[in-house]
Design a protein around this motif. Structure first.
Motif, PDB file in Angstrom:
ATOM      1  N   HIS A 100      47.620  38.022  29.089  1.00  0.00           N
ATOM      2  CA  HIS A 100      46.274  38.667  29.386  1.00  0.00           C
ATOM      3  C   HIS A 100      45.063  37.874  28.850  1.00  0.00           C
ATOM      4  O   HIS A 100      45.129  37.562  27.706  1.00  0.00           O
ATOM      5  CB  HIS A 100      46.236  40.089  29.033  1.00  0.00           C
ATOM      6  N   MET A 101      44.111  37.387  29.713  1.00  0.00           N
ATOM      7  CA  MET A 101      42.913  36.907  29.137  1.00  0.00           C
ATOM      8  C   MET A 101      41.893  37.956  28.752  1.00  0.00           C
ATOM      9  O   MET A 101      41.652  39.058  29.624  1.00  0.00           O
ATOM     10  CB  MET A 101      42.169  36.089  30.295  1.00  0.00           C
ATOM     11  N   HIS A 102      41.430  37.936  27.568  1.00  0.00           N
ATOM     12  CA  HIS A 102      40.419  38.747  27.136  1.00  0.00           C
ATOM     13  C   HIS A 102      39.132  38.163  27.535  1.00  0.00           C
ATOM     14  O   HIS A 102      38.672  36.955  27.328  1.00  0.00           O
ATOM     15  CB  HIS A 102      40.498  38.872  25.610  1.00  0.00           C
ATOM     16  N   ILE A 103      38.341  39.189  28.132  1.00  0.00           N
ATOM     17  CA  ILE A 103      36.839  38.678  28.139  1.00  0.00           C
ATOM     18  C   ILE A 103      35.897  39.525  27.470  1.00  0.00           C
ATOM     19  O   ILE A 103      36.082  40.757  27.811  1.00  0.00           O
ATOM     20  CB  ILE A 103      36.398  38.812  29.834  1.00  0.00           C
ATOM     21  N   ASP A 149      42.588  41.019  43.076  1.00  0.00           N
ATOM     22  CA  ASP A 149      43.081  40.265  44.251  1.00  0.00           C
ATOM     23  C   ASP A 149      44.656  40.313  44.396  1.00  0.00           C
ATOM     24  O   ASP A 149      45.231  40.908  43.725  1.00  0.00           O
ATOM     25  CB  ASP A 149      42.433  38.826  44.464  1.00  0.00           C
ATOM     26  N   LYS A 150      44.998  39.598  45.246  1.00  0.00           N
ATOM     27  CA  LYS A 150      46.458  39.490  45.530  1.00  0.00           C
ATOM     28  C   LYS A 150      47.342  39.181  44.403  1.00  0.00           C
ATOM     29  O   LYS A 150      48.365  39.755  43.918  1.00  0.00           O
ATOM     30  CB  LYS A 150      46.874  38.602  46.556  1.00  0.00           C
ATOM     31  N   GLU A 151      46.975  38.260  43.512  1.00  0.00           N
ATOM     32  CA  GLU A 151      47.706  37.784  42.530  1.00  0.00           C
ATOM     33  C   GLU A 151      47.259  38.389  41.023  1.00  0.00           C
ATOM     34  O   GLU A 151      47.883  38.035  39.920  1.00  0.00           O
ATOM     35  CB  GLU A 151      47.739  36.510  42.321  1.00  0.00           C
ATOM     36  N   THR A 152      46.057  38.631  41.057  1.00  0.00           N
ATOM     37  CA  THR A 152      45.349  39.132  39.813  1.00  0.00           C
ATOM     38  C   THR A 152      44.843  40.448  39.655  1.00  0.00           C
ATOM     39  O   THR A 152      44.323  40.983  40.606  1.00  0.00           O
ATOM     40  CB  THR A 152      44.179  38.036  39.550  1.00  0.00           C
ATOM     41  N   LEU A 153      44.815  41.015  38.158  1.00  0.00           N
ATOM     42  CA  LEU A 153      44.285  42.481  38.115  1.00  0.00           C
ATOM     43  C   LEU A 153      43.305  42.296  36.763  1.00  0.00           C
ATOM     44  O   LEU A 153      43.933  41.775  35.796  1.00  0.00           O
ATOM     45  CB  LEU A 153      45.125  43.388  38.342  1.00  0.00           C
ATOM     46  N   ALA A 154      42.043  42.836  36.999  1.00  0.00           N
ATOM     47  CA  ALA A 154      41.464  42.659  35.785  1.00  0.00           C
ATOM     48  C   ALA A 154      40.814  44.380  35.474  1.00  0.00           C
ATOM     49  O   ALA A 154      40.360  45.066  36.431  1.00  0.00           O
ATOM     50  CB  ALA A 154      39.991  41.714  35.935  1.00  0.00           C
ATOM     51  N   PHE A 180      45.054  32.196  38.973  1.00  0.00           N
ATOM     52  CA  PHE A 180      44.757  33.047  37.657  1.00  0.00           C
ATOM     53  C   PHE A 180      43.161  32.634  37.070  1.00  0.00           C
ATOM     54  O   PHE A 180      42.494  33.676  37.022  1.00  0.00           O
ATOM     55  CB  PHE A 180      45.873  32.900  36.455  1.00  0.00           C
ATOM     56  N   PHE A 181      43.147  31.424  37.136  1.00  0.00           N
ATOM     57  CA  PHE A 181      41.809  30.976  36.539  1.00  0.00           C
ATOM     58  C   PHE A 181      40.664  31.405  37.577  1.00  0.00           C
ATOM     59  O   PHE A 181      39.412  31.699  37.171  1.00  0.00           O
ATOM     60  CB  PHE A 181      41.724  29.638  36.165  1.00  0.00           C
ATOM     61  N   LEU A 182      41.045  31.499  38.800  1.00  0.00           N
ATOM     62  CA  LEU A 182      39.898  31.879  39.690  1.00  0.00           C
ATOM     63  C   LEU A 182      39.608  33.363  39.653  1.00  0.00           C
ATOM     64  O   LEU A 182      38.594  33.968  39.597  1.00  0.00           O
ATOM     65  CB  LEU A 182      40.450  31.602  41.237  1.00  0.00           C
ATOM     66  N   GLY A 183      40.799  34.091  39.451  1.00  0.00           N
ATOM     67  CA  GLY A 183      40.673  35.430  39.082  1.00  0.00           C
ATOM     68  C   GLY A 183      39.648  35.695  37.701  1.00  0.00           C
ATOM     69  O   GLY A 183      38.925  36.904  37.947  1.00  0.00           O
ATOM     70  N   HIS A 186      34.288  44.815  27.676  1.00  0.00           N
ATOM     71  CA  HIS A 186      35.488  43.974  27.286  1.00  0.00           C
ATOM     72  C   HIS A 186      36.965  44.610  28.379  1.00  0.00           C
ATOM     73  O   HIS A 186      37.159  45.555  28.504  1.00  0.00           O
ATOM     74  CB  HIS A 186      36.182  44.703  25.765  1.00  0.00           C
ATOM     75  N   THR A 187      37.068  43.290  28.822  1.00  0.00           N
ATOM     76  CA  THR A 187      37.906  43.224  30.127  1.00  0.00           C
ATOM     77  C   THR A 187      39.286  42.413  29.845  1.00  0.00           C
ATOM     78  O   THR A 187      39.009  41.528  29.303  1.00  0.00           O
ATOM     79  CB  THR A 187      37.344  42.916  31.294  1.00  0.00           C
ATOM     80  N   VAL A 188      40.506  42.812  30.324  1.00  0.00           N
ATOM     81  CA  VAL A 188      41.692  41.878  30.249  1.00  0.00           C
ATOM     82  C   VAL A 188      42.007  41.590  31.702  1.00  0.00           C
ATOM     83  O   VAL A 188      42.007  42.430  32.604  1.00  0.00           O
ATOM     84  CB  VAL A 188      42.786  42.662  29.606  1.00  0.00           C
ATOM     85  N   VAL A 189      42.293  40.229  31.902  1.00  0.00           N
ATOM     86  CA  VAL A 189      42.747  39.967  33.283  1.00  0.00           C
ATOM     87  C   VAL A 189      44.189  39.387  33.172  1.00  0.00           C
ATOM     88  O   VAL A 189      44.332  38.845  32.094  1.00  0.00           O
ATOM     89  CB  VAL A 189      41.938  38.651  33.584  1.00  0.00           C
ATOM     90  N   ILE A 190      45.076  39.897  34.226  1.00  0.00           N
ATOM     91  CA  ILE A 190      46.608  39.686  34.113  1.00  0.00           C
ATOM     92  C   ILE A 190      46.805  39.032  35.401  1.00  0.00           C
ATOM     93  O   ILE A 190      46.470  39.196  36.485  1.00  0.00           O
ATOM     94  CB  ILE A 190      47.335  40.983  33.765  1.00  0.00           C
TER      95      ILE A 190
END
Ligand code: 5GP
Ligand code: ZN
Length: 135
Positions: free
Chosen positions: A100-103, A23-28, A62-65, A39-43
């Motif tokens: 970056h959040m690891h999922i 989305d506008k502010e987040t990329l996963a 960020f948390f919504l992303g 395994h995904t990273v969210v920035i």
């Protein structure tokens, strides 16, 4: 943007990645060396080295992303659960200095552990002594 930061460059789509959610502010995107299927990273697209550096007004997006990314993974891969977290600073294993959040999607019988398996070294202070430091 930090021009030398690899995740800023991925966020700007200068370096290719396999996108899971954007989305506008987040990329996963899929981690290049996955520890689990999906395994995904969210920035956040804005450069912030750690959570402490991400402005408060960017936290909700960020948390919504992160939630939207998990929903996409759930739909595509049907994992049985998730571990979600981030390494903050070198001492905690952070290699790329852009938050970056690891999922980690989890699957029954995958042989992995829980968050508790990251560290088991509580030190010598009692919980009461540690609690006193917060008063
Ligand atoms: P850290 O240890 O900093 O929390 O994790 C960084 C993660 O980013 C690692 O899991 C690593 O595999 C991943 N990574 C590093 N460089 C790239 C890259 O260029 N592309 C992708 N997709 N993942 C990367
Ligand atoms: Zn960056």
């Amino acid at each position: 943007m930090n021009t030398t930061c690899i995740f800023c460059r991925i966020g700007k789509r200068e370096i290719p990645c396999d996108i899971v959610y954007e989305d506008k502010e987040t990329l996963a995107f899929l981690d290049i060396k996955p520890h689990a299927k999906g395994h995904t990273v969210v920035i956040p697209k804005v450069h912030a080295e750690t959570l402490f550096d991400l402005p408060n007004e960017k936290i909700n997006a960020f948390f919504l992303g992160i939630k939207r990314t998990m929903e996409r993974i759930q739909k595509a891969l049907q994992p049985d659960g998730f571990n979600v977290g981030w390494n903050q600073n070198q001492a905690a294993g952070q290699v790329v200095p852009h938050l970056h959040m690891h999922i980690f999607p989890r699957y029954r019988g995958d042989g992995g552990g829980s968050m508790h398996s990251i560290i088991s070294n509580p030190g010598t202070m009692s919980v009461t002594e540690v609690a006193a430091l917060f008063k």
